[in-house]
Design a protein around this motif. Structure first.
Motif, PDB file in Angstrom:
ATOM      1  N   CYS A  48       3.047   1.490   6.053  1.00 26.42           N
ATOM      2  CA  CYS A  48       2.346   0.348   5.467  1.00 26.42           C
ATOM      3  C   CYS A  48       1.086   0.864   4.772  1.00 26.42           C
ATOM      4  N   LEU A  49       0.845   0.398   3.559  1.00 26.34           N
ATOM      5  CA  LEU A  49      -0.298   0.883   2.791  1.00 26.34           C
ATOM      6  C   LEU A  49      -1.527  -0.016   2.903  1.00 26.34           C
ATOM      7  N   LEU A  50      -1.483  -1.006   3.786  1.00 21.69           N
ATOM      8  CA  LEU A  50      -2.623  -1.905   3.926  1.00 21.69           C
ATOM      9  C   LEU A  50      -3.832  -1.238   4.566  1.00 21.69           C
ATOM     10  N   VAL A  51      -3.594  -0.415   5.534  1.00 20.05           N
ATOM     11  CA  VAL A  51      -4.701   0.220   6.252  1.00 20.05           C
ATOM     12  C   VAL A  51      -4.992   1.574   5.623  1.00 20.05           C
ATOM     13  N   ARG A  52      -6.241   1.795   5.291  1.00 26.30           N
ATOM     14  CA  ARG A  52      -6.647   3.052   4.642  1.00 26.30           C
ATOM     15  C   ARG A  52      -6.848   4.128   5.719  1.00 26.30           C
ATOM     16  N   THR A  53      -5.947   5.117   5.694  1.00 24.58           N
ATOM     17  CA  THR A  53      -6.045   6.267   6.586  1.00 24.58           C
ATOM     18  C   THR A  53      -5.861   7.524   5.742  1.00 24.58           C
ATOM     19  N   GLU A  54      -6.066   8.659   6.354  1.00 27.05           N
ATOM     20  CA  GLU A  54      -5.836   9.915   5.644  1.00 27.05           C
ATOM     21  C   GLU A  54      -4.374  10.019   5.200  1.00 27.05           C
ATOM     22  N   ALA A  55      -3.464   9.590   6.074  1.00 29.73           N
ATOM     23  CA  ALA A  55      -2.035   9.659   5.756  1.00 29.73           C
ATOM     24  C   ALA A  55      -1.667   8.708   4.619  1.00 29.73           C
ATOM     25  N   THR A  56      -2.187   7.485   4.616  1.00 27.50           N
ATOM     26  CA  THR A  56      -1.849   6.557   3.539  1.00 27.50           C
ATOM     27  C   THR A  56      -2.458   7.019   2.218  1.00 27.50           C
ATOM     28  N   GLU A  57      -3.655   7.565   2.252  1.00 20.82           N
ATOM     29  CA  GLU A  57      -4.269   8.066   1.016  1.00 20.82           C
ATOM     30  C   GLU A  57      -3.491   9.251   0.460  1.00 20.82           C
ATOM     31  N   ARG A  58      -2.997  10.104   1.335  1.00 21.18           N
ATOM     32  CA  ARG A  58      -2.171  11.239   0.909  1.00 21.18           C
ATOM     33  C   ARG A  58      -0.864  10.728   0.287  1.00 21.18           C
ATOM     34  N   ASP A  59      -0.253   9.725   0.936  1.00 18.47           N
ATOM     35  CA  ASP A  59       0.965   9.114   0.404  1.00 18.47           C
ATOM     36  C   ASP A  59       0.712   8.511  -0.979  1.00 18.47           C
ATOM     37  N   LYS A  60      -0.375   7.776  -1.126  1.00 16.88           N
ATOM     38  CA  LYS A  60      -0.713   7.169  -2.419  1.00 16.88           C
ATOM     39  C   LYS A  60      -0.910   8.238  -3.486  1.00 16.88           C
TER      40      LYS A  60
END
Length: 170
Positions: free
Chosen positions: A46-58
């Motif tokens: 899920c891209l709603l929560v900003r984490t290191e992993a989601t930012e890397r995915d984006k």
């Protein structure tokens, strides 16, 4: 290239917003926008929560979009059309001079595809019917007719790893 998820794309006429604001989005353009390529990429999370992993995915999905869509734009330009890839991170064009406003990929996808949007903090997020909030939208605008953009997108992006969504109107 590493594929983190699946990709869907569809070609549409420009939304009313895009058609009305072409001069503010792309001030140097001399042709009307006749088609819009919307690319959706599925994230592993899920891209709603900003984490290191989601930012890397984006970051990975942003780069994949730029890698896929720039050749589409260059093929359109070589065929005599105007085309612009918008950076999903900034909303600004990557091939021409930026205008006074940026492009909102979420709003474009919502309007063209009819998918709902949710807001997390100050950031709107698309809700895909299968992927939920694990979706990253991106946009290319073109002066080419819809069928020309669709043909070039099919050829350049390739159907090997993509799931095209039926072309429709917005």
């Amino acid at each position: 290239m590493v594929i983190l998820g699946t990709i869907q794309y569809s070609v549409h006429p420009p939304t009313l917003y895009v058609a009305a604001h072409v001069n503010q989005l792309l001030p140097a353009w001399s042709m009307p926008i006749r088609s819009v390529l919307i690319v959706l990429q599925q994230s592993k999370q899920c891209l709603l929560v900003r984490t290191e992993a989601t930012e890397r995915d984006k970051d990975l999905m942003r780069q994949r979009f730029l890698d896929m869509s720039t050749p589409v734009a260059l093929n359109l330009i070589a065929a005599g059309y105007m085309a612009e890839v918008f950076d999903p991170r900034t909303g600004l064009p990557t091939l021409s001079t930026a205008g006074s406003i940026g492009l909102d990929d979420v709003a474009i996808a919502q309007t063209a595809l009819g998918y709902p949007v949710t807001n997390y903090e100050t950031c709107p997020a698309l809700i895909h019917p299968i992927w939920g909030n694990a979706v990253y939208p991106s946009t290319l605008l073109s002066s080419a007719p819809i069928h020309v953009l669709a043909d070039i997108a099919d050829r350049v992006i390739g159907l090997d790893y993509c799931t095209p969504v039926e072309t429709g109107s917005a």
